[in-house]
Scaffold this motif. Structure first.
Motif, mmCIF file in Angstrom:
data_model
loop_
_atom_site.group_PDB
_atom_site.id
_atom_site.type_symbol
_atom_site.label_atom_id
_atom_site.label_comp_id
_atom_site.label_asym_id
_atom_site.label_seq_id
_atom_site.Cartn_x
_atom_site.Cartn_y
_atom_site.Cartn_z
ATOM 1 N N ARG A 220 0.830 -1.208 0.000
ATOM 2 C CA ARG A 220 0.000 0.000 0.000
ATOM 3 C C ARG A 220 0.868 1.263 0.000
ATOM 4 N NH1 ARG A 220 -5.227 -0.959 2.147
ATOM 5 N NH2 ARG A 220 -5.883 -3.053 1.503
ATOM 6 N N ARG A 224 1.076 4.126 -2.902
ATOM 7 C CA ARG A 224 0.888 5.549 -2.614
ATOM 8 C C ARG A 224 2.028 6.384 -3.183
ATOM 9 N NH1 ARG A 224 1.265 9.937 0.583
ATOM 10 N NH2 ARG A 224 -0.720 10.853 1.302
ATOM 11 N N LYS A 232 -1.334 5.595 -11.425
ATOM 12 C CA LYS A 232 -2.533 5.228 -10.682
ATOM 13 C C LYS A 232 -2.535 3.747 -10.328
ATOM 14 C CE LYS A 232 -5.957 8.705 -11.863
ATOM 15 N NZ LYS A 232 -7.358 8.915 -12.336
ATOM 16 N N GLU A 235 -7.815 1.471 -5.797
ATOM 17 C CA GLU A 235 -8.330 2.267 -4.682
ATOM 18 C C GLU A 235 -8.729 1.338 -3.543
ATOM 19 O OE1 GLU A 235 -12.084 5.224 -3.620
ATOM 20 O OE2 GLU A 235 -11.522 4.874 -5.727
ATOM 21 N N HIS A 236 -8.352 1.706 -2.318
ATOM 22 C CA HIS A 236 -8.659 0.875 -1.150
ATOM 23 C C HIS A 236 -9.469 1.674 -0.143
ATOM 24 C CE1 HIS A 236 -5.677 -1.977 -2.671
ATOM 25 N NE2 HIS A 236 -4.813 -0.977 -2.759
ATOM 26 N N ARG A 237 -10.505 1.038 0.391
ATOM 27 C CA ARG A 237 -11.325 1.650 1.450
ATOM 28 C C ARG A 237 -11.369 0.688 2.623
ATOM 29 N NH1 ARG A 237 -16.913 3.594 -1.195
ATOM 30 N NH2 ARG A 237 -17.384 3.968 1.024
ATOM 31 N N GLN A 241 -5.679 1.331 4.945
ATOM 32 C CA GLN A 241 -5.425 2.455 4.051
ATOM 33 C C GLN A 241 -5.687 3.784 4.739
ATOM 34 O OE1 GLN A 241 -4.120 1.863 1.042
ATOM 35 N NE2 GLN A 241 -3.805 4.064 0.757
ATOM 36 N N GLU A 245 -3.016 6.850 5.241
ATOM 37 C CA GLU A 245 -3.277 8.216 4.754
ATOM 38 C C GLU A 245 -3.171 9.232 5.889
ATOM 39 O OE1 GLU A 245 -3.463 9.024 1.653
ATOM 40 O OE2 GLU A 245 -3.357 6.928 1.027
#
Length: 485
Positions: A220, A224, A232, A235-237, A241, A245
């Motif tokens: 991850r 980033r 690109k 996308e991780h939710r 993550q 961030e």
């Protein structure tokens, strides 16, 4: 002089008796104190227990470098030996607190996306466990499996939930933390490094878990870094993550150290979260299912609520289902996981309102169990009333309303509200993941209540035993029979 050896021996015996007589000692001292702070000694620890609103407010407002939750948890869990050399600081927030914001904000607001996904997976897991055991699964194993599956999806998306080696290690890790930390706390401090290192080496699950999460965290972080150069990636939710961030947004006014966290630091935070989220939730679920078997009159109204439109509204927000919420809350009140709450270790001397002083190295906490069964606050405090915590309007709408007793207050507070409820901790340091934990428990219990009839053998067996300040639930034999819809 003649009596000194006898008195010294007697004091030592009294201190050691705290380990197996904790409930009666705390209750007796609470009753005698009449709201004043009181002191209980255990081997190597002096506890000051406070229970009034003002004293709890004092505790909550104390500077983090004076009364420390971090330092207390560090001694109890021994993370250096139980969590792959995690040596967290005594002062919370030294290198930021990204996990708090992750759980309190991002995870809470993402429940509407997570819950439908975890329900589908857990429904299949539960059905398989019931069928393979011919309706007699280990209920402890059931809850550990379902909670671990939910955590894996919420914390790491789909990246680890199908990794059998990780999931097996993650389940074993929960028990190993307790089995290692508790004996270490009984040893003299000078022996702990040697014994802790040896025992930790003999329990490989913490290393397996650390290696798996660290590898994912590094991926991850690499993604980033590539995204910052315009490349690109996916996308991780998920919690992993969000923590990453947040560590890239640390500022001098929010942390003493503002450098982004390494993969190792992120991993340590995640495995510590895993332990805390697993242990408390599975133990609570164990008690709730027993209460459901012992008080079967509540099953019908709970099913009606779960089979109504209220469940869809709950799954979209993580909030709601007031009858089930009240039942869980009453089970928590009757079966607290700890004799005490809001533990803090004094790093510096501290004085409460009224003048009671705590020296550095001493512990401060609240007498959780006596407070939850205090007749001055609770009507019939030793009686289980599963709908005690709902509004009068909801209770009056039930068929056979007289069966369910009376409410506690006209406007009951939700299970996640900490103003009058110490089970999640106190004030600013209360559990930030309580919204997620509450929603998860409702969903897992909902699967069982709607699809199965539950019966418990030997209803008179002891439901727990105490050690020091902790209640440890026993594992009852519960039969789950598929309902005919």
């Amino acid at each position: 002089v003649i009596h000194y050896p006898y008195l010294s021996l007697r004091r030592s015996v009294e201190k050691w008796s705290f380990y197996w007589k904790g409930p009666s000692l705390i209750q007796a001292s609470y009753d005698a104190a009449h709201g004043k702070p009181f002191i209980l000694d255990a081997p190597g620890r002096r506890h000051t227990l406070v229970s009034t609103k003002q004293h709890i407010k004092d505790l909550d407002n104390a500077p983090k470098d004076v009364l420390s939750l971090q330092a207390a948890a560090k001694i109890m869990l021994q993370p250096k030996y139980t969590m792959h050399s995690f040596n967290w600081p005594d002062k919370k927030g030294l290198d930021g607190a990204p996990l708090t914001r992750t759980l309190r904000a991002f995870l809470r607001h993402d429940l509407g996306r997570i819950l439908p996904k975890t329900r589908v997976r857990n429904e299949i897991l539960l059905r398989n466990m019931v069928e393979e055991s011919q309706g007699r699964p280990s209920i402890s194993h059931v809850f550990h499996t379902l909670v671990a599956s939910t955590h894996s999806l919420a914390f790491f998306s789909d990246d680890l939930v199908n990794d059998t080696e990780f999931m097996d290690a993650a389940l074993d890790f929960i028990f190993r933390v307790i089995y290692i930390a508790e004996p270490l706390n009984l040893l003299p401090e000078f022996l702990q490094p040697m014994i802790g290192t040896l025992v930790g080496w003999m329990c490989p699950s913490q290393k397996v878990m650390f290696d798996k999460v660290r590898a994912l965290a590094q991926i991850r972080l690499d993604e980033r870094e590539q995204a910052s150069r315009g490349i690109k990636g996916p996308e991780h939710r998920d919690c992993l993550q969000w923590v990453i961030e947040q560590t890239h947004k640390l500022r001098p006014w929010s942390a003493d150290k503002v450098d982004p966290w390494s993969a190792e630091r992120v991993t340590h935070e995640m495995i510590a979260l895993w332990f805390g989220a697993m242990h408390s939730v599975t133990s609570t679920l164990n008690y709730v299912i027993q209460d459901l078997c012992l008080h079967s009159e509540y099953v019908t109204p709970l099913r009606m609520e779960l089979e109504s439109a209220a469940f869809k509204a709950f799954e979209a927000t993580g909030e709601g289902l007031p009858l089930l919420e009240s039942f869980i809350k009453e089970s928590q009140r009757m079966n607290p996981l700890d004799l005490v709450g809001t533990r803090r270790l004094a790093l510096k001397p501290f004085t409460f309102s009224g003048g009671h002083q705590v020296n550095a190295g001493e512990w401060v906490c609240t007498p959780l169990t006596p407070m939850l069964k205090d007749s001055a606050k609770w009507a019939q405090p030793n009686e289980f009333n599963g709908f005690r915590h709902v509004s009068s309007e909801i209770l009056d709408s039930l068929k056979d309303r007289h069966v369910y007793g009376s409410i506690q207050a006209e406007r009951p507070l939700p299970i996640t509200d900490i103003r009058e409820w110490q089970t999640w901790g106190t004030g600013k340091m209360a559990c930030p993941g309580r919204f997620y934990a509450s929603a998860m428990m409702k969903q897992i219990l909902g699967l069982i209540i709607t699809d199965y009839d539950c019966t418990m053998e030997n209803v008179n067996q002891n439901r727990n035993f105490s050690w020091r300040t902790v209640y440890i639930p026993t594992t009852p034999c519960i039969t789950l029979k598929q309902r005919a819809h």
